[in-house]
Write a protein that holds these residues in place. Structure first.
Motif, PDB file in Angstrom:
ATOM      1  N   THR A  18       0.646  -1.140  -0.313  1.00  0.00           N
ATOM      2  CA  THR A  18      -0.035  -0.168   0.045  1.00  0.00           C
ATOM      3  C   THR A  18       0.930   0.934   0.329  1.00  0.00           C
ATOM      4  N   LEU A  33       0.187   3.729  -2.572  1.00  0.00           N
ATOM      5  CA  LEU A  33      -0.417   4.706  -3.557  1.00  0.00           C
ATOM      6  C   LEU A  33       0.084   5.982  -2.860  1.00  0.00           C
ATOM      7  N   THR A  54      -5.926  -0.432  -5.242  1.00  0.00           N
ATOM      8  CA  THR A  54      -4.707  -1.541  -5.267  1.00  0.00           C
ATOM      9  C   THR A  54      -5.446  -2.108  -5.519  1.00  0.00           C
ATOM     10  N   THR A 100      -5.841  -6.078  -5.254  1.00  0.00           N
ATOM     11  CA  THR A 100      -5.607  -7.122  -5.224  1.00  0.00           C
ATOM     12  C   THR A 100      -6.465  -8.978  -5.112  1.00  0.00           C
TER      13      THR A 100
END
Lengths: 420, 420
Positions: free
Chosen positions: A24, A27, B22, B24
């Motif tokens: 993450t 991001l 994101t 997944t």
């Protein structure tokens, strides 16, 4: 030197290649780079594996002029990023003795009972020609390496260390190496719409924006219980990009109207909280199938104690009667999942909590409990004020968590529309 | 043919390169491939950009023998995966007229008012030699392409389409192409521990496992309010891997004891739910600073209506008194954030809901409301049964959401330990 414009992000760590963890950090890095007009062309995750990492670094440097690596800067054998990047750039690695002393001093200053383990000297290893970036929140320093027109930036993996370090780099080293153009982005969120119909309505705007002096591009994304429209504008400077983006946002709102709940990417619970504060209203929620999710979302917002007086999770019929004053006869006559019960829950909590707005939600989240008349996903939402009340039956698709979320979204949105 | 053993995952979509989204899907794909003994060497995200995607596909095929691409199979100009993969493999692309008819029939069957848009014919374009994989939940078919010993698998991006399609491929085409070795993984979760101390205690096991006939490897990860230990074993077959893994799990539990709450990767709310069901106990929760999160986590578990009788979010002092019977004098004397109040909340909800277990949580989630004596992050948790009660003061670090989560974790864990 040519300004940096194309970036890649490489996250390093074997745990990021398991089914349990996702990257993450990228991001946050993307948001920072975009603000400087740097596009992220691709991103990759590799394990703590020298050979794979070396290939990934070399492949990235063939395609972009800024490579940001995060993770793998710790003191253990698994932490290979420093060495591999140095190898990819053909640099030697040497211990920076001043840095060893700073890491040692940090150990002392933090009051650890033991001295710095010798293994931590690895974190003071610096490739030739690299600039060292201070880590105020951990022991692994960052590194900035230039190779011709290209830059490689190494950041530590923990978000609490990466964030402040990146912010410092953005304001100094990176700022000097970008073109001055700026990409700005905005996320517009809406409810109660179908993606394809929304896309159709917005298409004339897309066409107009694509040929504007500062072009604006749009991506539409259907998420659970809402649609997000991501807009980005790239102009010669931040002010020009912002102006084009703001104009585009106004056009979108004019087309889509009250279905838009935020033009700033805010969550629905925050938007509703702002409305309640602006009107000086207090709210209380009575939940059955959402099981506390509505109260929890409302209380995720700082300052929510100003408007949320209480919440009740009344799973059992007895709790509905005792805590909310729902007449047992209404439940017997219409069933617990019905508009009369949802309204009685909303009115019950409103009067018992002595607040302005009451919310009642009852439904069948599944996977069990459905009937032919009221299948899993059937949810009734009600909201009430002193002189206004409303209820509506929804049929949501998805698993238990998805039904819960969509039901909470419908409830928050019903109150939002009531107050807007 | 050489069995497939090294995979890469490529997620395609420009939205995955923004700060908002994101990938997944790769977590699910990784889990499925691992079960077949296939390791994921790296994963990448690229935008809807032919040139970048072509490079990414070629780079991946140099490094791995199985490339799984997801996304970019839709009908629009943005959907470039089919074309680019065909180009990378030097294949032509032709419309499969039978598939066009199936997509058209799907439109009719779903009762859409309009016929299939001609743009959807793009989804019937098939590279030479590709096997088409049926999509039962959407219009984009998957594709399986072999090139020598290597395989490229194209899957649609929406998880609801990708999941069933991948499951079908795993059971058929993929199963035939793997070696028979199997990697099995397990996530062990624990609370109330420090990562470094845990690592130290487990180190002798790591050494033992690394030289075993079926080696087991371990990664320890500190998450919010818990520590996860990920174990993986690679043996000649699933049974051998499972046996080695199970033995390793037993060793870990012997070392760490009651701090381990799941050896199956389950969430704490599910573990507690199973305990409540096994003991036929009912529970009710009284929450202040967690704002409904404990009730919401409990009700995330299917069947939780069997044991959760009610929840109360008593943000205001009046609500604590009215709904829980907390004596106003106790609040005045000790403050709302105190052990006597938390205990009174737990006992109050327990007796009012007539259940076996009552939980009370009060604290300061922040960012405002802290004092020098009770700073932000101070949380008091209490649990009570008819003949047992306990309370404890915690000091959590982090933002509002992090404090809320850690407080909910501490409350669920207090009850778990009480019942274990």
């Amino acid at each position: 030197m040519r300004p940096l414009s194309r970036a890649a992000i490489l996250a390093v760590g074997s745990e990021l290649l398991t089914p349990f963890r996702t990257d993450t950090n990228s991001l946050h890095i993307t948001a920072q780079l975009n603000r400087l007009g740097v596009d992220v062309m691709f991103k990759s995750v590799v394990g703590d594996d020298r050979d794979e990492l070396l290939h990934a670094v070399r492949a990235a440097l063939d395609r972009v002029d800024l490579l940001v690596c995060c993770g793998g800067l710790g003191p253990t054998d698994d932490d290979v990023t420093r060495d591999v990047v140095a190898k990819a750039l053909g640099r030697d690695v040497r211990e920076d003795l001043g840095m060893t002393e700073r890491i040692r001093a940090r150990y002392v200053a933090r009051g650890f009972a033991m001295p710095m383990p010798e293994i931590n000297r690895r974190q003071a290893m610096v490739p030739t020609g690299a600039r060292v970036i201070e880590n105020r929140y951990g022991s692994a320093p960052g590194l900035w390496l230039e190779e011709g027109d290209r830059v490689v930036l190494l950041l530590p993996g923990p978000p609490g260390e990466l964030g402040p370090m990146l912010a410092a780099v953005v304001d100094s080293l990176l700022m000097e190496r970008v073109s001055g153009t700026a990409i700005v982005r905005r996320s517009i969120k809406m409810t109660g719409r179908i993606e394809s119909r929304t896309e159709e309505q917005l298409r004339p705007l897309y066409t107009e924006w694509s040929s504007a002096a500062v072009p604006v591009s749009a991506t539409i994304l259907a998420a659970l219980g809402q649609i997000e429209l991501h807009l980005s504008a790239r102009g010669p400077a931040a002010a020009a990009s912002e102006a084009a983006l703001s104009a585009a946002v106004r056009q979108v709102v004019a087309v889509l109207g009250g279905d838009v709940f935020s033009t700033e990417g805010h969550e629905l619970e925050r938007v509703l909280g702002d409305l309640l504060v602006a009107r000086a209203l207090r709210i209380a929620v009575a939940e059955s199938c959402t099981g506390g999710l509505i109260a929890s979302r409302l209380t995720d917002v700082p300052g929510s104690s100003r408007y949320l007086e209480r919440g009740v999770v009344a799973y059992s019929n007895e709790a509905k009667t005792e805590l909310l004053g729902v007449n047992a006869d209404i439940i017997a006559e219409h069933g617990a999942v019905s508009e009369p019960v949802a309204l009685a829950m909303a009115n019950g909590i409103r009067s018992r909590a002595r607040v302005d707005v009451g919310v009642g939600v009852t439904g069948i989240a599944g996977p069990d409990g459905g009937t032919p008349e009221k299948p899993v996903g059937t949810v009734v939402v009600a909201a009430a004020t002193a002189d206004w009340s409303r209820s509506r039956v929804f049929h949501f698709a998805g698993d238990r968590a998805q039904v819960k979320f969509q039901a909470s979204q419908a409830a928050l949105d019903m109150v939002r529309r009531m107050l807007s």
